[in-house]
Design a protein around this motif. Structure first.
Motif, PDB file in Angstrom:
ATOM      1  N   THR A   5       1.147  -0.625   0.004  1.00 42.86           N
ATOM      2  CA  THR A   5      -0.131   0.382  -0.063  1.00 42.86           C
ATOM      3  C   THR A   5       1.321   1.276   0.121  1.00 42.86           C
ATOM      4  O   THR A   5       1.882   1.325   0.745  1.00 42.86           O
ATOM      5  CB  THR A   5      -0.622  -0.057   1.571  1.00 42.86           C
ATOM      6  OG1 THR A   5      -1.979  -1.176   1.333  1.00 42.86           O
ATOM      7  CG2 THR A   5      -1.963   1.248   1.495  1.00 42.86           C
ATOM      8  N   GLN A  23      -5.242   7.001   9.886  1.00 45.98           N
ATOM      9  CA  GLN A  23      -6.820   5.663   9.099  1.00 45.98           C
ATOM     10  C   GLN A  23      -6.283   4.340   9.018  1.00 45.98           C
ATOM     11  O   GLN A  23      -6.699   3.184   9.564  1.00 45.98           O
ATOM     12  CB  GLN A  23      -7.406   6.166   7.903  1.00 45.98           C
ATOM     13  CG  GLN A  23      -7.653   7.892   8.418  1.00 45.98           C
ATOM     14  CD  GLN A  23      -8.419   7.608   7.086  1.00 45.98           C
ATOM     15  OE1 GLN A  23      -9.312   7.249   6.548  1.00 45.98           O
ATOM     16  NE2 GLN A  23      -8.174   9.555   6.499  1.00 45.98           N
ATOM     17  N   PHE A  24      -4.873   4.521   8.649  1.00 42.72           N
ATOM     18  CA  PHE A  24      -3.835   3.279   8.754  1.00 42.72           C
ATOM     19  C   PHE A  24      -3.913   2.465   9.691  1.00 42.72           C
ATOM     20  O   PHE A  24      -3.861   1.377   9.792  1.00 42.72           O
ATOM     21  CB  PHE A  24      -2.731   3.219   8.198  1.00 42.72           C
ATOM     22  CG  PHE A  24      -3.046   4.064   6.951  1.00 42.72           C
ATOM     23  CD1 PHE A  24      -3.518   2.625   5.768  1.00 42.72           C
ATOM     24  CD2 PHE A  24      -2.257   4.924   5.470  1.00 42.72           C
ATOM     25  CE1 PHE A  24      -3.436   3.372   4.458  1.00 42.72           C
ATOM     26  CE2 PHE A  24      -1.895   4.620   4.214  1.00 42.72           C
ATOM     27  CZ  PHE A  24      -2.692   4.308   3.955  1.00 42.72           C
ATOM     28  N   ASN A  25      -3.841   2.971  11.164  1.00 41.41           N
ATOM     29  CA  ASN A  25      -3.391   2.425  12.315  1.00 41.41           C
ATOM     30  C   ASN A  25      -4.316   1.785  12.477  1.00 41.41           C
ATOM     31  O   ASN A  25      -4.903   0.736  13.129  1.00 41.41           O
ATOM     32  CB  ASN A  25      -2.893   3.110  13.156  1.00 41.41           C
ATOM     33  CG  ASN A  25      -1.337   3.704  13.206  1.00 41.41           C
ATOM     34  OD1 ASN A  25      -0.816   2.686  12.401  1.00 41.41           O
ATOM     35  ND2 ASN A  25      -1.130   4.503  13.553  1.00 41.41           N
ATOM     36  N   ARG A  26      -6.072   2.240  12.779  1.00 46.72           N
ATOM     37  CA  ARG A  26      -7.208   1.830  13.069  1.00 46.72           C
ATOM     38  C   ARG A  26      -7.544   1.142  12.115  1.00 46.72           C
ATOM     39  O   ARG A  26      -8.046  -0.061  12.687  1.00 46.72           O
ATOM     40  CB  ARG A  26      -8.141   2.911  12.803  1.00 46.72           C
ATOM     41  CG  ARG A  26      -8.988   3.286  13.079  1.00 46.72           C
ATOM     42  CD  ARG A  26     -10.214   3.597  12.989  1.00 46.72           C
ATOM     43  NE  ARG A  26     -10.218   5.554  13.357  1.00 46.72           N
ATOM     44  CZ  ARG A  26      -9.713   6.116  12.758  1.00 46.72           C
ATOM     45  NH1 ARG A  26     -10.266   6.762  11.405  1.00 46.72           N
ATOM     46  NH2 ARG A  26      -9.209   7.618  13.658  1.00 46.72           N
ATOM     47  N   ALA A  27      -6.463   1.010  11.357  1.00 52.51           N
ATOM     48  CA  ALA A  27      -7.356  -0.458   9.734  1.00 52.51           C
ATOM     49  C   ALA A  27      -6.543  -1.495  10.464  1.00 52.51           C
ATOM     50  O   ALA A  27      -6.425  -2.680   9.733  1.00 52.51           O
ATOM     51  CB  ALA A  27      -7.645   0.418   8.800  1.00 52.51           C
ATOM     52  N   GLY A  28      -5.485  -1.522  10.467  1.00 56.18           N
ATOM     53  CA  GLY A  28      -5.201  -2.345  10.759  1.00 56.18           C
ATOM     54  C   GLY A  28      -3.877  -2.413   9.092  1.00 56.18           C
ATOM     55  O   GLY A  28      -3.409  -3.891   9.208  1.00 56.18           O
ATOM     56  N   VAL A  29      -3.578  -2.009   8.572  1.00 52.67           N
ATOM     57  CA  VAL A  29      -3.302  -1.837   7.087  1.00 52.67           C
ATOM     58  C   VAL A  29      -1.227  -1.486   7.440  1.00 52.67           C
ATOM     59  O   VAL A  29      -1.223   0.251   7.920  1.00 52.67           O
ATOM     60  CB  VAL A  29      -3.096  -0.667   6.709  1.00 52.67           C
ATOM     61  CG1 VAL A  29      -3.178  -1.069   4.868  1.00 52.67           C
ATOM     62  CG2 VAL A  29      -5.225  -1.789   6.198  1.00 52.67           C
ATOM     63  N   HIS A  30      -0.324  -2.254   7.062  1.00 55.29           N
ATOM     64  CA  HIS A  30       0.658  -1.739   6.461  1.00 55.29           C
ATOM     65  C   HIS A  30       0.454  -0.662   5.678  1.00 55.29           C
ATOM     66  O   HIS A  30       0.659  -0.942   4.233  1.00 55.29           O
ATOM     67  CB  HIS A  30       1.894  -2.543   6.747  1.00 55.29           C
ATOM     68  CG  HIS A  30       3.602  -1.823   6.147  1.00 55.29           C
ATOM     69  ND1 HIS A  30       4.093  -1.301   7.168  1.00 55.29           N
ATOM     70  CD2 HIS A  30       4.505  -2.125   5.625  1.00 55.29           C
ATOM     71  CE1 HIS A  30       5.064  -0.933   6.910  1.00 55.29           C
ATOM     72  NE2 HIS A  30       5.603  -1.565   5.613  1.00 55.29           N
ATOM     73  N   TYR A  31       1.640   0.552   5.705  1.00 49.95           N
ATOM     74  CA  TYR A  31       1.680   1.125   3.975  1.00 49.95           C
ATOM     75  C   TYR A  31       3.414   1.420   4.516  1.00 49.95           C
ATOM     76  O   TYR A  31       3.936   1.921   5.038  1.00 49.95           O
ATOM     77  CB  TYR A  31       1.122   2.109   4.031  1.00 49.95           C
ATOM     78  CG  TYR A  31       1.099   4.011   5.533  1.00 49.95           C
ATOM     79  CD1 TYR A  31       1.585   4.514   5.097  1.00 49.95           C
ATOM     80  CD2 TYR A  31       0.821   3.502   5.979  1.00 49.95           C
ATOM     81  CE1 TYR A  31       2.212   5.725   5.789  1.00 49.95           C
ATOM     82  CE2 TYR A  31       1.652   4.487   7.247  1.00 49.95           C
ATOM     83  CZ  TYR A  31       1.719   5.822   7.060  1.00 49.95           C
ATOM     84  OH  TYR A  31       2.362   6.471   7.680  1.00 49.95           O
ATOM     85  N   ASP A 101     -14.870   1.328   6.572  1.00 51.97           N
ATOM     86  CA  ASP A 101     -14.539   0.432   7.696  1.00 51.97           C
ATOM     87  C   ASP A 101     -13.771  -0.677   7.192  1.00 51.97           C
ATOM     88  O   ASP A 101     -12.912  -1.486   8.023  1.00 51.97           O
ATOM     89  CB  ASP A 101     -16.073   0.060   8.946  1.00 51.97           C
ATOM     90  CG  ASP A 101     -16.181   1.528   9.329  1.00 51.97           C
ATOM     91  OD1 ASP A 101     -15.557   2.421   9.325  1.00 51.97           O
ATOM     92  OD2 ASP A 101     -17.118   1.914   9.513  1.00 51.97           O
ATOM     93  N   ASN A 104      -9.607  -3.019   4.994  1.00 55.55           N
ATOM     94  CA  ASN A 104      -8.794  -4.100   5.394  1.00 55.55           C
ATOM     95  C   ASN A 104      -8.571  -5.085   4.461  1.00 55.55           C
ATOM     96  O   ASN A 104      -7.675  -5.983   4.565  1.00 55.55           O
ATOM     97  CB  ASN A 104      -8.201  -4.215   7.121  1.00 55.55           C
ATOM     98  CG  ASN A 104      -9.559  -4.192   7.423  1.00 55.55           C
ATOM     99  OD1 ASN A 104     -10.507  -3.649   6.744  1.00 55.55           O
ATOM    100  ND2 ASN A 104      -9.613  -5.724   8.831  1.00 55.55           N
TER     101      ASN A 104
END
Length: 250
Positions: A5, A23-31, A101, A104
């Motif tokens: 990402t 937002q990325f932290n909330r979604a648990g997404v590494h970027y 929402d 992820n």
């Protein structure tokens, strides 16, 4: 498939970066952050290097603004990052978006797509385009467009598309999102994934810098505009017919 990402963000847009990080932290997404080209610091030499002004004046209805050139060069950096990384595809986001929402789950949705693609639209920020439901993909639906929608705030490209785009955009004469509407010129096979997992935040009135991205009134070459609109309508219709036939065969 392996993916990454990529977030396009200029050095001066620290507040946008913080909002996206949340937002990325909330979604648990590494970027990974890709330093975007800042149009305020774009040199005239770099513009001259990358813009084909003769083709622009012949085949597009207004001169490219520095912000449009900078945006194009920024996305080229993201495509190159994808190729350099060795992954199969990249989710490319600009830094003024709102993630849904279920963002992820996007890699799973992509893995479930069973039709040919090399580019996926994740947002439709400037009005709705007519679509045809094409195939289910888990909890989402893959769609084909009558006309590929404008806006590049969120999309997916695989290595094939990134390679083709880089090879064909050393020089540019139209804005990026307009070029992507002429998808056949760049070897793109574009689908959309609905419900869209990304929204452009100016729709929510969030960012003070959105004026950099909202189209403005420009001096138009009216004859060129209408000539190109007619050409686009004809070629897009022809190519869509070919693409539909190919989908049926597959």
């Amino acid at each position: 498939m392996r993916y990454q990402t990529l977030l396009l963000n200029t050095d001066r847009a620290s507040s946008r970066l913080e909002q996206m990080r949340t937002q990325f932290n909330r979604a648990g997404v590494h970027y990974s952050r890709v330093e975007a080209v800042d149009h305020r610091h774009l040199s005239s030499d770099l513009i001259e290097q990358h813009v084909d002004w003769q083709r622009n004046r012949q085949d597009y209805f207004h001169d490219l603004r520095p912000a449009e050139v900078a945006r194009y060069l920024s996305h080229r950096r993201a495509w190159q990052e994808l190729l350099d990384s060795g992954v199969d595809y990249a989710i490319i986001l600009e830094d003024d978006v709102v993630l849904s929402d279920g963002f992820n789950l996007l890699p799973k949705r992509i893995a479930d797509i069973n039709v040919p693609w090399n580019t996926i639209k994740l947002a439709e920020p400037y009005g709705r385009s007519r679509t045809k439901a094409h195939a289910p993909s888990g909890g989402a639906t893959v769609v084909r467009y009558d006309v590929v929608p404008r806006g590049c705030c969120g999309y997916v490209v695989n290595r094939e598309a990134a390679t083709s785009l880089l090879q064909r955009t050393e020089q540019i004469y139209r804005p990026l999102d307009v070029d992507m509407q002429w998808w056949w010129e760049f070897g793109l096979n574009v689908v959309g994934l609905k419900p869209y997992p990304v929204k452009l935040s100016h729709r929510l009135g969030r960012d003070a810098h959105v004026a950099d991205y909202i189209p403005r009134v420009k001096r138009e070459r009216t004859y060129v505009k209408w000539r190109q609109c007619a050409k686009f309508w004809w070629l897009n219709r022809q190519r869509q017919t070919i693409l539909t036939s190919s989908d049926v065969d597959n």
